[in-house]
Design a protein around this motif. Structure first.
Motif, mmCIF file in Angstrom:
data_model
loop_
_atom_site.group_PDB
_atom_site.id
_atom_site.type_symbol
_atom_site.label_atom_id
_atom_site.label_comp_id
_atom_site.label_asym_id
_atom_site.label_seq_id
_atom_site.Cartn_x
_atom_site.Cartn_y
_atom_site.Cartn_z
ATOM 1 N N GLU A 80 0.839 -1.199 0.000
ATOM 2 C CA GLU A 80 0.000 0.000 0.000
ATOM 3 C C GLU A 80 0.874 1.248 0.000
ATOM 4 O O GLU A 80 1.990 1.240 0.515
ATOM 5 N N SER A 81 0.315 2.311 -0.554
ATOM 6 C CA SER A 81 0.973 3.613 -0.505
ATOM 7 C C SER A 81 -0.091 4.691 -0.598
ATOM 8 O O SER A 81 -1.249 4.411 -0.946
ATOM 9 N N GLY A 90 -1.325 -6.506 2.741
ATOM 10 C CA GLY A 90 -0.218 -5.566 2.709
ATOM 11 C C GLY A 90 0.180 -5.176 4.114
ATOM 12 O O GLY A 90 -0.403 -5.635 5.097
ATOM 13 N N GLN A 91 1.164 -4.297 4.199
ATOM 14 C CA GLN A 91 1.706 -3.905 5.504
ATOM 15 C C GLN A 91 0.920 -2.773 6.146
ATOM 16 O O GLN A 91 1.089 -2.487 7.333
ATOM 17 N N GLY A 92 0.055 -2.123 5.374
ATOM 18 C CA GLY A 92 -0.753 -1.040 5.913
ATOM 19 C C GLY A 92 -0.159 0.328 5.649
ATOM 20 O O GLY A 92 1.060 0.481 5.534
ATOM 21 N N THR A 93 -1.033 1.325 5.565
ATOM 22 C CA THR A 93 -0.592 2.710 5.415
ATOM 23 C C THR A 93 -1.473 3.583 6.307
ATOM 24 O O THR A 93 -2.690 3.387 6.379
ATOM 25 N N GLN A 94 -0.841 4.511 6.988
ATOM 26 C CA GLN A 94 -1.553 5.334 7.970
ATOM 27 C C GLN A 94 -2.271 6.486 7.271
ATOM 28 O O GLN A 94 -1.672 7.204 6.456
ATOM 29 N N VAL A 95 -3.527 6.671 7.626
ATOM 30 C CA VAL A 95 -4.305 7.825 7.186
ATOM 31 C C VAL A 95 -4.766 8.569 8.435
ATOM 32 O O VAL A 95 -5.391 7.972 9.323
ATOM 33 N N THR A 96 -4.420 9.831 8.516
ATOM 34 C CA THR A 96 -4.802 10.653 9.655
ATOM 35 C C THR A 96 -5.565 11.867 9.153
ATOM 36 O O THR A 96 -5.057 12.611 8.304
ATOM 37 N N VAL A 97 -6.764 12.046 9.675
ATOM 38 C CA VAL A 97 -7.610 13.171 9.274
ATOM 39 C C VAL A 97 -7.770 14.096 10.474
ATOM 40 O O VAL A 97 -8.313 13.691 11.514
#
Length: 125
Positions: free
Chosen positions: A6-7, A116-123
């Motif tokens: 992921e990206s 996948g390894q994951g991707t951080q989303v911060t709102v």
């Protein structure tokens, strides 16, 4: 087996947009349904959206309907998650996952075999 990466995660203000990508290597990607899940801080992993194998149908969680759109580009071995009108409650680690070939899993994360390894989303509010 497919390997997924992921990206596209990051920090965005409420109301903003992000596009996540899930790129696969290994087997013929268009034979795999792909789902996006997310895990908010301190909470369990939850289903977000899924797209069927090849150009199969889509299924969205009620919480993201009308704001998120999943699509796939099989030539690029990539599935995209376009996220619009983001809210603070969308903050989470986002994971893409694939089922087994020619199988369309549902909303249960246990039906997916490759992650996948994951991707951080911060709102931010």
């Amino acid at each position: 087996q497919v390997q997924l990466v992921e990206s596209g995660g990051g920090l965005v203000q409420a109301g903003g947009s992000l596009r996540l990508s899930c790129t696969a290597s290994g087997r013929t990607f268009n034979n795999y349904a792909v789902g996006w899940f997310r895990q908010p801080p301190g909470k369990e992993r939850e289903f977000v959206v899924r797209i069927g194998w090849n150009f199969g149908g889509t299924s969205y969680a009620d919480s993201v309907k009308g704001r998120f759109t999943i699509s796939r580009d099989n030539a690029r071995n990539t599935v995209y998650l376009q996220m619009n009108s983001l809210k603070p409650e969308d903050t989470a680690v986002y994971y893409c996952a694939a089922g087994r070939p020619y199988y369309t899993p549902g909303i249960d994360y246990r039906q997916y075999n490759n992650w996948g390894q994951g991707t951080q989303v911060t709102v931010s509010s």
